[in-house]
Motif scaffolding. Structure first.
Motif, PDB file in Angstrom:
ATOM      1  N   LEU A  87       0.019 -19.283 -20.248  1.00 33.03           N
ATOM      2  CA  LEU A  87      -0.593 -18.336 -19.324  1.00 33.03           C
ATOM      3  C   LEU A  87       0.474 -17.627 -18.499  1.00 33.03           C
ATOM      4  CD1 LEU A  87      -3.006 -17.064 -17.861  1.00 33.03           C
ATOM      5  CD2 LEU A  87      -3.170 -19.153 -16.480  1.00 33.03           C
ATOM      6  N   LYS A  88       1.435 -18.400 -18.017  1.00 37.05           N
ATOM      7  CA  LYS A  88       2.505 -17.825 -17.207  1.00 37.05           C
ATOM      8  C   LYS A  88       3.315 -16.800 -18.011  1.00 37.05           C
ATOM      9  CE  LYS A  88       4.589 -20.631 -14.498  1.00 37.05           C
ATOM     10  NZ  LYS A  88       5.438 -21.732 -13.972  1.00 37.05           N
ATOM     11  N   GLU A  89       3.653 -17.137 -19.246  1.00 38.94           N
ATOM     12  CA  GLU A  89       4.439 -16.231 -20.090  1.00 38.94           C
ATOM     13  C   GLU A  89       3.646 -14.969 -20.426  1.00 38.94           C
ATOM     14  OE1 GLU A  89       7.671 -16.496 -20.913  1.00 38.94           O
ATOM     15  OE2 GLU A  89       7.581 -18.167 -19.489  1.00 38.94           O
ATOM     16  N   ALA A  90       2.344 -15.122 -20.684  1.00 39.45           N
ATOM     17  CA  ALA A  90       1.512 -13.962 -21.011  1.00 39.45           C
ATOM     18  C   ALA A  90       1.411 -13.018 -19.823  1.00 39.45           C
ATOM     19  CB  ALA A  90       0.124 -14.419 -21.449  1.00 39.45           C
ATOM     20  N   ARG A  91       1.333 -13.558 -18.628  1.00 42.49           N
ATOM     21  CA  ARG A  91       1.242 -12.711 -17.429  1.00 42.49           C
ATOM     22  C   ARG A  91       2.555 -11.974 -17.163  1.00 42.49           C
ATOM     23  NH1 ARG A  91      -0.530 -15.839 -12.442  1.00 42.49           N
ATOM     24  NH2 ARG A  91      -0.743 -13.765 -11.519  1.00 42.49           N
ATOM     25  N   LYS A  92       3.678 -12.591 -17.524  1.00 45.19           N
ATOM     26  CA  LYS A  92       4.966 -11.927 -17.336  1.00 45.19           C
ATOM     27  C   LYS A  92       5.081 -10.657 -18.187  1.00 45.19           C
ATOM     28  CE  LYS A  92       7.791 -15.981 -16.133  1.00 45.19           C
ATOM     29  NZ  LYS A  92       8.880 -16.874 -16.596  1.00 45.19           N
ATOM     30  N   LYS A  93       4.328 -10.620 -19.300  1.00 47.33           N
ATOM     31  CA  LYS A  93       4.408  -9.483 -20.215  1.00 47.33           C
ATOM     32  C   LYS A  93       3.451  -8.353 -19.837  1.00 47.33           C
ATOM     33  CE  LYS A  93       5.705 -12.495 -24.057  1.00 47.33           C
ATOM     34  NZ  LYS A  93       5.311 -13.037 -25.387  1.00 47.33           N
ATOM     35  N   LEU A  94       2.638  -8.562 -18.829  1.00 42.74           N
ATOM     36  CA  LEU A  94       1.702  -7.532 -18.398  1.00 42.74           C
ATOM     37  C   LEU A  94       2.452  -6.343 -17.804  1.00 42.74           C
ATOM     38  CD1 LEU A  94      -1.042  -9.696 -16.635  1.00 42.74           C
ATOM     39  CD2 LEU A  94      -1.269  -8.479 -18.811  1.00 42.74           C
ATOM     40  N   THR A  95       1.946  -5.165 -18.049  1.00 42.34           N
ATOM     41  CA  THR A  95       2.525  -3.962 -17.462  1.00 42.34           C
ATOM     42  C   THR A  95       1.550  -3.371 -16.448  1.00 42.34           C
ATOM     43  OG1 THR A  95       1.623  -2.615 -19.266  1.00 42.34           O
ATOM     44  CG2 THR A  95       3.875  -3.449 -19.517  1.00 42.34           C
ATOM     45  N   SER A  96       2.078  -2.763 -15.411  1.00 43.64           N
ATOM     46  CA  SER A  96       1.255  -2.169 -14.358  1.00 43.64           C
ATOM     47  C   SER A  96       0.354  -1.070 -14.955  1.00 43.64           C
ATOM     48  CB  SER A  96       2.170  -1.577 -13.282  1.00 43.64           C
ATOM     49  OG  SER A  96       1.407  -1.029 -12.251  1.00 43.64           O
ATOM     50  N   PRO A  97      -0.884  -0.961 -14.522  1.00 45.04           N
ATOM     51  CA  PRO A  97      -1.547  -1.644 -13.404  1.00 45.04           C
ATOM     52  C   PRO A  97      -2.386  -2.847 -13.844  1.00 45.04           C
ATOM     53  CG  PRO A  97      -2.916   0.171 -14.098  1.00 45.04           C
ATOM     54  CD  PRO A  97      -1.734   0.138 -15.049  1.00 45.04           C
ATOM     55  N   TYR A  98      -2.147  -3.381 -15.028  1.00 44.53           N
ATOM     56  CA  TYR A  98      -3.008  -4.425 -15.571  1.00 44.53           C
ATOM     57  C   TYR A  98      -2.678  -5.792 -14.964  1.00 44.53           C
ATOM     58  CZ  TYR A  98      -3.911  -0.749 -18.955  1.00 44.53           C
ATOM     59  OH  TYR A  98      -4.240   0.444 -19.536  1.00 44.53           O
ATOM     60  N   PHE A  99      -3.708  -6.521 -14.558  1.00 40.78           N
ATOM     61  CA  PHE A  99      -3.505  -7.878 -14.060  1.00 40.78           C
ATOM     62  C   PHE A  99      -4.064  -8.908 -15.027  1.00 40.78           C
ATOM     63  CE2 PHE A  99      -7.501  -6.351 -12.336  1.00 40.78           C
ATOM     64  CZ  PHE A  99      -8.373  -7.413 -12.504  1.00 40.78           C
ATOM     65  N   ILE A 100      -4.656  -8.433 -16.131  1.00 40.19           N
ATOM     66  CA  ILE A 100      -5.162  -9.321 -17.175  1.00 40.19           C
ATOM     67  C   ILE A 100      -5.261  -8.517 -18.467  1.00 40.19           C
ATOM     68  CG2 ILE A 100      -7.588  -8.799 -16.647  1.00 40.19           C
ATOM     69  CD1 ILE A 100      -8.280 -11.707 -17.390  1.00 40.19           C
ATOM     70  N   ASN A 101      -5.077  -9.190 -19.599  1.00 43.49           N
ATOM     71  CA  ASN A 101      -5.361  -8.605 -20.906  1.00 43.49           C
ATOM     72  C   ASN A 101      -6.023  -9.684 -21.761  1.00 43.49           C
ATOM     73  OD1 ASN A 101      -3.281 -10.324 -21.689  1.00 43.49           O
ATOM     74  ND2 ASN A 101      -1.803  -8.676 -22.092  1.00 43.49           N
ATOM     75  N   ASP A 102      -6.250  -9.410 -23.039  1.00 45.49           N
ATOM     76  CA  ASP A 102      -6.965 -10.373 -23.887  1.00 45.49           C
ATOM     77  C   ASP A 102      -6.224 -11.707 -23.977  1.00 45.49           C
ATOM     78  OD1 ASP A 102      -8.791  -8.396 -24.284  1.00 45.49           O
ATOM     79  OD2 ASP A 102      -8.265  -7.990 -26.374  1.00 45.49           O
ATOM     80  N   GLN A 103      -4.887 -11.646 -24.068  1.00 47.00           N
ATOM     81  CA  GLN A 103      -4.114 -12.879 -24.201  1.00 47.00           C
ATOM     82  C   GLN A 103      -4.192 -13.716 -22.932  1.00 47.00           C
ATOM     83  OE1 GLN A 103      -2.070 -13.465 -27.405  1.00 47.00           O
ATOM     84  NE2 GLN A 103      -3.004 -15.276 -26.527  1.00 47.00           N
ATOM     85  N   VAL A 104      -4.038 -13.076 -21.784  1.00 44.19           N
ATOM     86  CA  VAL A 104      -4.157 -13.789 -20.513  1.00 44.19           C
ATOM     87  C   VAL A 104      -5.560 -14.369 -20.380  1.00 44.19           C
ATOM     88  CG1 VAL A 104      -4.185 -13.518 -18.000  1.00 44.19           C
ATOM     89  CG2 VAL A 104      -2.379 -12.435 -19.358  1.00 44.19           C
TER      90      VAL A 104
END
Length: 286
Positions: free
Chosen positions: A220-237
């Protein structure tokens, strides 16, 4: 024979109504009518639900009122966060005593149209013995009997309604897209966004590793590091949040509390509740 009319009033905590509205249905074989839902105040997370009860017996009116309280509880459990009925009254006397439940929480704004859309579903299942377990768990998930019990009751519903793989386990791959969409919709605005981040941080720091060595907190931590603004969640997270919640549930069931504190349980509960409510609301048959 005399006709006795009673007005029952139910105060529901944990919901914010957009506007006052009527529930366009009758209950209890037509003995309960004129159901009105009213905001208690402009900024209050409370609603007042009133109805008229008509029968030939004041005690029957009271019994119907008690059933109506449960009905209202079942209905609004689909929309609020930690919903409770802390207070209800009836205008006529009876040979019974009125009990109270005490819980208090935050809430999302809901519309009358959303509530009315679910009335028939609750009505159809209200006296169905096969459905009583599901709605019992939903009420318990909103109750005051402790965070662990609330969480386990909620996950029991999630497990029952979730899509399954051929091996009968929860299919997180299929469910992550809808979960992602729901979280993005619900946690808009600074206040709720901060709550979301705090909840996810708790899951990240809990070292939630399953029996196969998958550390979903780390994933979860690694998936969140890959998020780009303005997203705070995606399918992987979204998938890793749900899998973290699954590990919390497994540890509670097996009596292993490594990394599972009360704040972690509460975080899992808050992140799962709106999705479970969505699953119930969208289910045409159970």
């Amino acid at each position: 024979m005399d006709v006795i009319e009673s007005i029952v009033s139910v105060k529901v905590f944990g919901v914010k109504l957009e506007d006052d509205f009527d529930i366009i249905d009758t209950l209890f074989d037509g003995k309960l009518t004129n159901i009105k839902c009213t905001k208690e105040g402009e900024y209050s997370a409370r609603a007042i639900v009133t109805a008229k009860i008509t029968s030939n017996d004041k005690n029957l009116n009271y019994i119907i009122a008690e059933g109506f309280v449960d009905f209202v509880y079942d209905l609004f459990c689909l929309f609020g966060v930690r919903v409770s009925v802390q207070e209800w009254t009836i205008s006529t006397d009876s040979d019974y005593l009125n009990g109270k439940v005490d819980v208090a929480p935050p809430a999302f704004v809901i519309t009358g149209a959303e509530v009315n859309k679910q009335v028939q579903k609750i009505k159809d299942n209200f006296l169905d013995s096969e459905m009583s377990g599901l709605f019992y768990n939903l009420r318990e998930a909103h109750g005051q009997s402790g965070s662990v019990h609330r969480f386990r009751s909620l996950f029991a519903i999630f497990d029952r309604l979730s899509e399954k793989t051929p091996k009968k386990s929860i299919d997180y791959y299929k469910m992550k897209v809808v979960y992602n969409s729901e979280i993005q919709k619900l946690y808009s605005g600074h206040e709720y966004f901060v709550r979301f981040i705090n909840c996810v941080d708790k899951l990240e720091n809990a070292q939630l590793e399953d029996d196969y060595g998958n550390d979903y907190s780390d994933k979860l931590k690694e998936a969140r590091k890959k998020l780009t603004s303005p997203y705070f969640i995606n399918d992987q997270v979204a998938e890793y949040i749900l899998r973290c919640i699954q590990v919390v549930r497994n540890r509670l069931n097996h009596g292993s509390f490594k990394g599972v504190t009360e704040v972690v349980v509460n975080s899992g509960y808050e992140l799962l509740l709106p999705y479970v409510q969505k699953l119930i609301k969208e289910k045409s048959t159970f």
